[in-house]
Motif scaffolding. Structure first.
Motif, short mmCIF file in Angstrom:
data_model
loop_
_atom_site.label_atom_id
_atom_site.label_comp_id
_atom_site.label_asym_id
_atom_site.label_seq_id
_atom_site.Cartn_x
_atom_site.Cartn_y
_atom_site.Cartn_z
N SER A 47 38.49 37.41 31.80
CA SER A 47 37.64 37.51 32.99
C SER A 47 36.78 38.76 32.90
O SER A 47 37.15 39.75 32.26
CB SER A 47 38.48 37.54 34.27
OG SER A 47 39.09 38.79 34.43
N THR A 49 36.19 40.95 35.17
CA THR A 49 36.83 42.12 35.78
C THR A 49 37.89 42.71 34.86
O THR A 49 38.07 43.92 34.81
CB THR A 49 37.44 41.79 37.15
OG1 THR A 49 38.29 40.66 37.03
CG2 THR A 49 36.38 41.50 38.18
N GLU A 64 37.76 44.69 41.16
CA GLU A 64 38.12 43.34 41.57
C GLU A 64 38.40 43.30 43.08
O GLU A 64 38.00 42.36 43.77
CB GLU A 64 39.33 42.85 40.79
CG GLU A 64 39.63 41.39 41.03
CD GLU A 64 40.72 40.89 40.10
OE1 GLU A 64 41.80 41.50 40.07
OE2 GLU A 64 40.49 39.87 39.43
N ASP A 68 36.37 41.10 45.81
CA ASP A 68 37.03 40.17 46.72
C ASP A 68 36.65 40.46 48.17
O ASP A 68 36.41 39.53 48.95
CB ASP A 68 38.55 40.23 46.56
CG ASP A 68 39.04 39.57 45.27
OD1 ASP A 68 38.29 38.74 44.72
OD2 ASP A 68 40.16 39.89 44.84
#
Length: 75
Positions: A47, A49, A64, A68
């Motif tokens: 990913s 991140t 991250e 979010d």
């Protein structure tokens, strides 16, 4: 073509040349699929991140969580 042998525990060892070329390290995840009469093993995508977290700069640490929170505000 390099060969690998299936162990009694259904394990294989990837040849060193392939591991080096794909930069596969112990603990990396691999995607395993089949196509016709072939087994296809690919290095799983990391990913974004996780890639940022692995870089040396602290600027990306805990990004991250921030991402979010921003996504929650969009809803």
């Amino acid at each position: 073509m390099p060969l690998a042998k299936l162990s009694s525990k259904s394990q294989i060892v990837l040849p060193v040349a392939i591991r080096k070329r794909l930069k596969i390290q112990p603990g990396d995840q691999l995607e395993i699929t089949t196509k016709e009469n072939a087994i296809i093993i690919r290095k799983a995508a990391v990913s974004a991140t996780e890639a940022l977290d692995a870089c040396g700069s602290d600027i990306w640490r805990r990004y991250e969580e921030e991402l979010d929170q921003a996504r929650d505000q969009w809803n």
